[in-house]
Enzyme design. Sequence first.
Site, PDB file in Angstrom:
ATOM      1  N   CYS A  95      -4.324 -12.227  -5.619  1.00 31.06           N
ATOM      2  CA  CYS A  95      -5.123 -12.910  -4.592  1.00 31.06           C
ATOM      3  C   CYS A  95      -6.604 -12.527  -4.680  1.00 31.06           C
ATOM      4  O   CYS A  95      -7.288 -12.970  -5.593  1.00 31.06           O
ATOM      5  CB  CYS A  95      -4.516 -12.684  -3.218  1.00 31.06           C
ATOM      6  SG  CYS A  95      -5.032 -13.949  -2.055  1.00 31.06           S
ATOM      7  N   HIS A 129       0.833 -12.952  -3.121  1.00 33.22           N
ATOM      8  CA  HIS A 129       0.965 -11.514  -2.846  1.00 33.22           C
ATOM      9  C   HIS A 129       2.373 -10.973  -3.105  1.00 33.22           C
ATOM     10  O   HIS A 129       3.130 -10.763  -2.138  1.00 33.22           O
ATOM     11  CB  HIS A 129       0.666 -11.238  -1.368  1.00 33.22           C
ATOM     12  CG  HIS A 129      -0.758 -11.369  -0.974  1.00 33.22           C
ATOM     13  ND1 HIS A 129      -1.647 -10.325  -1.022  1.00 33.22           N
ATOM     14  CD2 HIS A 129      -1.450 -12.432  -0.506  1.00 33.22           C
ATOM     15  CE1 HIS A 129      -2.825 -10.733  -0.596  1.00 33.22           C
ATOM     16  NE2 HIS A 129      -2.739 -12.010  -0.279  1.00 33.22           N
ATOM     17  N   GLU A 161       3.177  -8.054  -3.539  1.00 34.22           N
ATOM     18  CA  GLU A 161       3.285  -6.741  -2.885  1.00 34.22           C
ATOM     19  C   GLU A 161       3.672  -6.858  -1.407  1.00 34.22           C
ATOM     20  O   GLU A 161       4.005  -5.860  -0.775  1.00 34.22           O
ATOM     21  CB  GLU A 161       1.968  -5.954  -3.043  1.00 34.22           C
ATOM     22  CG  GLU A 161       0.800  -6.375  -2.156  1.00 34.22           C
ATOM     23  CD  GLU A 161       0.036  -7.603  -2.666  1.00 34.22           C
ATOM     24  OE1 GLU A 161       0.560  -8.334  -3.528  1.00 34.22           O
ATOM     25  OE2 GLU A 161      -1.087  -7.828  -2.177  1.00 34.22           O
TER      26      GLU A 161
HETATM   27  N1  GLN Z   1      -9.861 -15.274   0.386  1.00 29.29           N
HETATM   28  C1  GLN Z   1      -9.856 -13.877   0.103  1.00 29.29           C
HETATM   29  C2  GLN Z   1     -11.053 -13.498  -0.742  1.00 29.29           C
HETATM   30  O1  GLN Z   1     -11.964 -14.213  -0.868  1.00 29.29           O
HETATM   31  C3  GLN Z   1      -8.584 -13.462  -0.585  1.00 29.29           C
HETATM   32  C4  GLN Z   1      -7.448 -13.417   0.381  1.00 29.29           C
HETATM   33  C5  GLN Z   1      -6.342 -12.509   0.032  1.00 29.29           C
HETATM   34  O2  GLN Z   1      -6.453 -11.636  -0.835  1.00 29.29           O
HETATM   35  N2  GLN Z   1      -5.276 -12.667   0.740  1.00 29.29           N
HETATM   36  O3  GLN Z   1     -11.081 -12.444  -1.293  1.00 29.29           O
END
Ligand code: GLN
Length: 240
Positions: free
Chosen positions: A91, A216, A218
Amino acid sequence: MQQGEDLQQDVHIGILALQGAFAEHQVMLKKVPSKRKIVIILVRTQDDLASCNALIIPGGESTTIALLARLAGILEPLREFAKKKPIWGTCAGAILLASAIENPKKGGQELLSGMSVTVARNGWGSQVESFEAPLEVEGLRESERPFHGIFIRAPVVTAIHTTPSDPPIVVISRISTSLLPSSQTIVSPDEDDTDPRDPRTIVALRQGKHLLTSFHPELTKDNRFHEYFVTECVFPSLLS
Ligand code: GLN
């Protein structure tokens, strides 16, 4: 055992621990069965990073992680690390691993440029449009069993731009367009709704030793992705 492999030697896997879901990654990584002892290092300094054979960058907020990495003096060391050793970005970590970004923080934000992809930050929408979806993932143990994808303000892969000298990109999971939030409009032209022509359906990919997941793993109880990173990315890189 593969040639050149020393099973006695510990493998040091770092988790960038500046912000975000690093503790969750630590819990999952601890449960990975391994033929070699895995030592987990929470990385906050250049010295921590220097002792790692591989690194996980967690989800969280990419702008904050990049800022804290700069303040800790490890942004450049991270870029150098990405040239040599495996990194898995989840992410926000996937955003950091990318080489170009759409919808960055005002004024721009720093990336590690470890993978030849462009990502759109918050590409599936805001927090309220976060969603979960079952994913088919190639190469995962028991791959016929779907992996539960948790997408929280997730980045969307919008372009792949490998040059002939780059390792090829291998897509290991695409999301069915029918499972996307209703605000999204990827219209699939064929029966199979994981449109292979649209990079936006890609949710997990590999390039060389690196791994990117826009969701995610994790935050689940399923550690098959952690196992995948260790066996498919980390162990092979120790032999080269
Ligand atoms: N939108 C987030 C960012 O810009 C990422 C979101 C997340 O890791 N759940 O880092």
